[in-house]
Design an enzyme around this catalytic site. Structure first.
Site, PDB file in Angstrom:
ATOM      1  CB  ALA A  66      -0.883  -0.021   1.234  1.00 33.61           C
ATOM      2  N   GLY A 111       0.680  -5.043   0.876  1.00 31.71           N
ATOM      3  CA  GLY A 111      -0.465  -5.155  -0.039  1.00 31.71           C
ATOM      4  C   GLY A 111      -0.122  -5.904  -1.319  1.00 31.71           C
ATOM      5  CD  GLU A 114      -2.210  -7.335   3.001  1.00 29.15           C
ATOM      6  OE1 GLU A 114      -1.796  -6.220   2.631  1.00 29.15           O
ATOM      7  OE2 GLU A 114      -2.867  -7.486   4.044  1.00 29.15           O
ATOM      8  CD  GLU A 134       1.756  -5.127   5.677  1.00 31.16           C
ATOM      9  OE1 GLU A 134       2.606  -6.013   5.937  1.00 31.16           O
ATOM     10  OE2 GLU A 134       0.977  -5.200   4.712  1.00 31.16           O
TER      11      GLU A 134
HETATM   12  N1  CAA Z   1       4.552   3.275  -0.921  1.00 28.98           N
HETATM   13  C1  CAA Z   1       4.920   4.434  -1.479  1.00 28.98           C
HETATM   14  N2  CAA Z   1       6.051   4.569  -2.187  1.00 28.98           N
HETATM   15  C2  CAA Z   1       6.845   3.488  -2.308  1.00 28.98           C
HETATM   16  C3  CAA Z   1       6.528   2.253  -1.729  1.00 28.98           C
HETATM   17  C4  CAA Z   1       5.305   2.161  -1.014  1.00 28.98           C
HETATM   18  N3  CAA Z   1       4.861   1.006  -0.479  1.00 28.98           N
HETATM   19  N4  CAA Z   1       7.514   1.376  -2.010  1.00 28.98           N
HETATM   20  C5  CAA Z   1       8.417   2.042  -2.732  1.00 28.98           C
HETATM   21  N5  CAA Z   1       8.034   3.317  -2.924  1.00 28.98           N
HETATM   22  C6  CAA Z   1       8.734   4.386  -3.635  1.00 28.98           C
HETATM   23  C7  CAA Z   1       9.918   4.897  -2.827  1.00 28.98           C
HETATM   24  O1  CAA Z   1       9.492   5.855  -1.879  1.00 28.98           O
HETATM   25  C8  CAA Z   1      10.790   5.476  -3.924  1.00 28.98           C
HETATM   26  O2  CAA Z   1      10.275   6.727  -4.283  1.00 28.98           O
HETATM   27  P1  CAA Z   1      11.297   7.968  -4.592  1.00 28.98           P
HETATM   28  O3  CAA Z   1      12.084   7.501  -5.776  1.00 28.98           O
HETATM   29  O4  CAA Z   1      10.373   9.093  -4.896  1.00 28.98           O
HETATM   30  O5  CAA Z   1      12.131   8.129  -3.371  1.00 28.98           O
HETATM   31  C9  CAA Z   1      10.550   4.535  -5.102  1.00 28.98           C
HETATM   32  O6  CAA Z   1       9.328   3.846  -4.827  1.00 28.98           O
HETATM   33  C10 CAA Z   1      11.640   3.503  -5.247  1.00 28.98           C
HETATM   34  O7  CAA Z   1      11.787   2.829  -4.005  1.00 28.98           O
HETATM   35  P2  CAA Z   1      13.197   2.671  -3.254  1.00 28.98           P
HETATM   36  O8  CAA Z   1      14.108   3.789  -3.585  1.00 28.98           O
HETATM   37  O9  CAA Z   1      12.901   2.419  -1.807  1.00 28.98           O
HETATM   38  O10 CAA Z   1      13.731   1.333  -3.952  1.00 28.98           O
HETATM   39  P3  CAA Z   1      14.740   0.253  -3.342  1.00 28.98           P
HETATM   40  O11 CAA Z   1      15.139  -0.623  -4.475  1.00 28.98           O
HETATM   41  O12 CAA Z   1      15.811   0.904  -2.540  1.00 28.98           O
HETATM   42  O13 CAA Z   1      13.837  -0.592  -2.304  1.00 28.98           O
HETATM   43  C11 CAA Z   1      11.845  -1.760  -1.593  1.00 28.98           C
HETATM   44  C12 CAA Z   1      12.744  -1.343  -2.783  1.00 28.98           C
HETATM   45  C13 CAA Z   1      12.593  -2.757  -0.693  1.00 28.98           C
HETATM   46  C14 CAA Z   1      10.601  -2.412  -2.179  1.00 28.98           C
HETATM   47  C15 CAA Z   1      11.496  -0.494  -0.769  1.00 28.98           C
HETATM   48  O14 CAA Z   1      10.980   0.484  -1.650  1.00 28.98           O
HETATM   49  C16 CAA Z   1      10.462  -0.735   0.302  1.00 28.98           C
HETATM   50  O15 CAA Z   1      10.792  -1.255   1.370  1.00 28.98           O
HETATM   51  N6  CAA Z   1       9.207  -0.318   0.039  1.00 28.98           N
HETATM   52  C17 CAA Z   1       8.140  -0.402   1.036  1.00 28.98           C
HETATM   53  C18 CAA Z   1       7.660  -1.819   1.209  1.00 28.98           C
HETATM   54  C19 CAA Z   1       6.615  -1.884   2.300  1.00 28.98           C
HETATM   55  O16 CAA Z   1       6.860  -1.592   3.456  1.00 28.98           O
HETATM   56  N7  CAA Z   1       5.390  -2.299   1.912  1.00 28.98           N
HETATM   57  C20 CAA Z   1       4.278  -2.417   2.839  1.00 28.98           C
HETATM   58  C21 CAA Z   1       3.430  -1.187   2.799  1.00 28.98           C
HETATM   59  S1  CAA Z   1       2.243  -1.142   4.070  1.00 28.98           S
HETATM   60  C22 CAA Z   1       0.943  -2.063   3.488  1.00 28.98           C
HETATM   61  O17 CAA Z   1       0.981  -2.666   2.430  1.00 28.98           O
HETATM   62  C23 CAA Z   1      -0.260  -2.037   4.393  1.00 28.98           C
HETATM   63  C24 CAA Z   1      -1.363  -2.938   4.033  1.00 28.98           C
HETATM   64  O18 CAA Z   1      -1.351  -4.133   4.276  1.00 28.98           O
HETATM   65  C25 CAA Z   1      -2.593  -2.390   3.526  1.00 28.98           C
END
Ligand code: CAA
Length: 260
Positions: A66, A111, A114, A134
């Protein structure tokens, strides 16, 4: 229909819904969830499409969860509505009256795992990573992770993933029973399309009834579930496809199913 964050295409009888928000690694914000809902409705309205493939744009990410930037400022009512929007969207995928295969081509986090688990089954590329991070954000899964995942892989394995927030490889996800098959990234879509084409070539109503009965029976006790199967089985015998399939077998030829 015009979409902002998804692409919807058709290759013969196969629909392909691609989540397309590369700047956020295809993260699910409200707008994207709404697009997915409209895409699913469009597939539903197109009887020519027999199977849907759900994938992510690019070679790095299926869906990175998400949208954290959007969730960051939410109050609890907004979070409730967001979770409900996610649930409704995933339920529309789960309940689509034809098979949906997730082709997971990179990160499937939060998500992302999911939404993949809401599909009928998952094929993944070797570079795919699954996980529910999360708790590392101070929350826990809100799009069905605490419910669908334990039903798929058992409570212990799901709890380990959800409590730890750790990522697992495609191969580990295969061993856990999240993923059905793992392919090199370059052949993931081709292999997924092959599987979709094989399903599309079978009796449409039989496949749809099977999906309905498997899903509807899953949470019933075995006696009720088997009774449901019998009624659905009998519906199969009202179709032209049943007569065609069995006649073709007897006549030693390939069946020509019409989906009627
Ligand atoms: N939401 C918003 N933006 C996201 C994102 C997310 N879930 N995942 C990645 N992005 C964005 C980053 O902010 C970044 O944006 P900028 O270039 O503007 O800075 C861009 O995508 C590229 O990401 P990274 O620079 O972080 O890429 P990376 O290769 O270094 O890392 C990754 C990749 C490991 C997937 C890392 O992006 C990450 O950990 N993302 C978040 C994953 C996460 O925590 N997901 C769970 C979300 S909570 C959820 O899903 C709740 C639910 O159940 C409803």
């Amino acid at each position: 229909m015009e979409f902002k964050n998804i692409l919807l295409s058709a290759e013969g009888e196969i629909g392909i819904l691609t989540i397309n928000r590369p700047k956020a690694l295809n993260a699910l914000n409200i707008e994207t969830l709404q697009d997915i809902q409209m895409g699913i409705q469009e597939v539903k309205g197109n009887p020519a499409l027999k199977v849907l493939i759900l994938t992510g744009a690019g070679e790095k990410s299926f869906v990175a969860g998400a949208d954290i930037a959007e969730m960051k400022g939410m109050n609890s009512i907004e979070a409730l509505n967001f979770s409900r929007l996610g649930h409704l969207t995933l339920k529309m995928i789960q309940d689509l009256d034809r098979p949906v295969i997730a082709a997971v081509n990179g990160f499937a986090l939060g998500g992302g795992t999911e939404i993949a688990v809401a599909c009928d089954f998952i094929y993944a590329s070797e570079n795919a990573r699954f996980g529910l991070p999360e708790v590392t954000l101070g929350i826990f899964p809100g799009f069905g992770g605490t419910q669908r995942l334990p039903r798929l892989i058992g409570k212990g394995r799901a709890k380990e993933l959800i409590f730890s927030g750790k990522m697992v490889s495609a191969q580990e996800a295969f061993q856990m029973g999240i993923v059905n098959k793992v392919f090199p990234l370059a052949s993931l879509m081709e292999e997924t399309k092959k599987a979709a084409a094989q399903i599309a070539g079978n009796g449409t109503i039989g496949v749809r009834l099977a999906k309905t009965v498997i899903d509807a029976g899953f949470n019933l006790d075995l006696t009720e579930a088997c009774s449901l199967e019998s009624y659905a089985f009998s519906i199969g015998f009202t179709t032209e496809d049943q007569r065609e399939g069995m006649t073709a077998f007897v006549e030693k030829r390939k069946p020509n199913f019409k989906g009627k």
